[in-house]
Design a protein around this motif. Structure first.
Motif, PDB file in Angstrom:
ATOM      1  N   VAL A   8     -20.378 -44.427  12.513  1.00 62.13           N
ATOM      2  CA  VAL A   8     -18.968 -44.614  12.166  1.00 62.13           C
ATOM      3  C   VAL A   8     -18.780 -45.992  11.542  1.00 62.13           C
ATOM      4  CG1 VAL A   8     -16.623 -44.801  13.075  1.00 62.13           C
ATOM      5  CG2 VAL A   8     -18.171 -43.030  13.951  1.00 62.13           C
ATOM      6  N   PRO A  10     -15.819 -48.287   9.771  1.00 60.84           N
ATOM      7  CA  PRO A  10     -14.460 -48.548   9.296  1.00 60.84           C
ATOM      8  C   PRO A  10     -14.538 -49.396   8.025  1.00 60.84           C
ATOM      9  CG  PRO A  10     -14.979 -50.025  11.099  1.00 60.84           C
ATOM     10  CD  PRO A  10     -16.179 -49.115  10.923  1.00 60.84           C
ATOM     11  N   SER A  69      -9.301 -50.696  14.941  1.00 62.43           N
ATOM     12  CA  SER A  69      -9.438 -49.876  16.156  1.00 62.43           C
ATOM     13  C   SER A  69      -9.068 -48.426  15.882  1.00 62.43           C
ATOM     14  CB  SER A  69      -8.555 -50.438  17.281  1.00 62.43           C
ATOM     15  OG  SER A  69      -9.025 -51.692  17.711  1.00 62.43           O
ATOM     16  N   ARG A  72     -11.859 -46.828  13.728  1.00 60.83           N
ATOM     17  CA  ARG A  72     -13.045 -46.471  14.521  1.00 60.83           C
ATOM     18  C   ARG A  72     -12.767 -45.225  15.367  1.00 60.83           C
ATOM     19  NH1 ARG A  72     -13.903 -52.473  16.069  1.00 60.83           N
ATOM     20  NH2 ARG A  72     -15.387 -53.205  14.505  1.00 60.83           N
ATOM     21  N   LEU A  86     -22.114 -47.520  15.874  1.00 61.19           N
ATOM     22  CA  LEU A  86     -21.099 -48.267  15.133  1.00 61.19           C
ATOM     23  C   LEU A  86     -21.742 -49.224  14.129  1.00 61.19           C
ATOM     24  CD1 LEU A  86     -18.670 -49.153  18.078  1.00 61.19           C
ATOM     25  CD2 LEU A  86     -18.428 -47.313  16.402  1.00 61.19           C
ATOM     26  N   ASP A  88     -20.154 -52.111  11.021  1.00 61.72           N
ATOM     27  CA  ASP A  88     -19.081 -52.644  10.195  1.00 61.72           C
ATOM     28  C   ASP A  88     -19.499 -52.624   8.737  1.00 61.72           C
ATOM     29  OD1 ASP A  88     -17.457 -53.011  12.357  1.00 61.72           O
ATOM     30  OD2 ASP A  88     -17.890 -55.142  12.598  1.00 61.72           O
ATOM     31  N   THR A 159     -20.504 -54.962  17.680  1.00 60.89           N
ATOM     32  CA  THR A 159     -20.098 -53.680  17.103  1.00 60.89           C
ATOM     33  C   THR A 159     -21.093 -53.071  16.123  1.00 60.89           C
ATOM     34  OG1 THR A 159     -18.712 -54.935  15.557  1.00 60.89           O
ATOM     35  CG2 THR A 159     -17.614 -53.895  17.432  1.00 60.89           C
ATOM     36  N   ASP A 184     -13.125 -55.123  20.567  1.00 62.30           N
ATOM     37  CA  ASP A 184     -14.481 -54.746  20.945  1.00 62.30           C
ATOM     38  C   ASP A 184     -14.843 -55.319  22.320  1.00 62.30           C
ATOM     39  OD1 ASP A 184     -14.327 -57.302  19.886  1.00 62.30           O
ATOM     40  OD2 ASP A 184     -16.142 -57.146  18.681  1.00 62.30           O
TER      41      ASP A 184
END
Length: 312
Positions: A8, A10, A69, A72, A86, A88, A159, A184
């Motif tokens: 995932v 974001p 948030s 995610r 996760l 970024d 993250t 986080d």
């Protein structure tokens, strides 16, 4: 076939980084995964850069801007796998990252959080992360005895270097969508209080501190930050959690000092247990703003050549 991992990502205004981030995923030695990119209302060319990457395993969702948030959590809800990894949109993985997480999960299948070691990179210089009470032997994998004690220098969880089973979110909840700072850390605390954490000390993730549009470059006073006092009850019977949160209070007080937010700085200082912090931290809290800024600038300059553990 159901993917082994759901990654995932974001995405908000990271047009200069998202392509490299996705390439670091595609180049993984283990390739049974899907990538769920959640474009959180980007206003630059992030979306265009993301869809340029031609890979059937990548799905891009576009939503109105609701914050990291929400993005995610949106990605987690749309993920096909039980194992959520996760990442970024401005960080990178080494090619063995997913393979390492698979090994860690297979060895310790009943944990609430799986974390890999990571390196921070600033101005082209790699800054080694330090973890307390973790064996220094190469390729150590194990259950962390005490998450909060081990995270007093650098956090065990970050993250872009963690995997979380969906069952964990069912037990402790997802990311707090009312926060856009410390969301986080809030999740790591909730997980570590209830579930075991597995860690693999082989570095496989790179945290780029100089990336564009980082929320950490926005003033703390302009963000909705985690309220650590919500854990006051939990700290009564957990001295390590208390010390962990105490250091976070120190960090927040210093940030407010640097921003010139005297009222907020004073309020945060009222929460600090001065008996549990170092003399250096006490000195930084007492010094005027301009001296603290000067010290931190000197630290950043010297850190290009020396690993300054005195600040950890």
């Amino acid at each position: 076939m159901t993917p082994y991992f759901s990654i995932v990502i974001p995405l908000y205004n990271k047009e200069k980084h998202i392509a490299q981030t996705l390439k670091s995923v595609i180049n993984q030695s283990y390739n049974n995964f899907e990538v769920v990119v959640v474009n959180d209302g980007s206003t630059d060319k992030s979306l265009e850069e993301a869809i340029k990457i031609n890979d059937d395993r990548i799905t891009v969702y576009s939503i109105e801007n609701r914050g990291v948030s929400y993005a995610r959590n949106y990605g987690i809800k749309h993920a096909k796998s039980n194992l959520i990894v996760l990442l970024d949109a401005d960080d990178h993985w080494k090619s063995h990252h997913l393979e390492d997480l698979k090994l860690l999960y297979e060895k310790f299948p009943d944990c609430g959080l799986y974390a890999k070691a990571y390196t921070k990179r600033k101005n082209g210089i790699n800054l080694k992360s330090i973890y307390k009470n973790i064996p220094q032997e190469n390729n150590w994998k194990g259950i962390v005895d005490n998450y909060f004690k081990s995270s007093l220098a650098n956090s065990i969880a970050w993250t872009s270097a963690v995997m979380i089973p969906k069952t964990t979110f069912e037990k402790v909840g997802c990311f707090n969508e009312s926060l856009n700072s410390g969301e986080d850390t809030d999740l790591w605390i909730r997980i570590a209080l209830k579930l075991p954490v597995a860690f693999y000390n082989k570095v496989s993730a790179i945290h780029l501190l100089n990336a564009q549009n980082k929320i950490t470059k926005t003033k703390l006073s302009a963000r909705k930050h985690i309220d650590f006092s919500t854990y006051d009850e939990a700290t009564k019977n957990n001295i390590d959690l208390k010390n962990y949160i105490n250091l976070n209070w120190v960090s927040m007080a210093l940030q407010y000092k640097i921003e010139g937010e005297k009222a907020l700085e004073k309020d945060i200082k009222s929460h600090i247990d001065y008996n549990s912090i170092s003399n250096l931290q006490k000195l930084l809290l007492a010094l005027p703003k301009w001296i603290v800024i000067l010290i931190l600038k000197c630290r950043n300059l010297i850190q290009r050549f020396i690993d300054l553990r005195i600040f950890r």
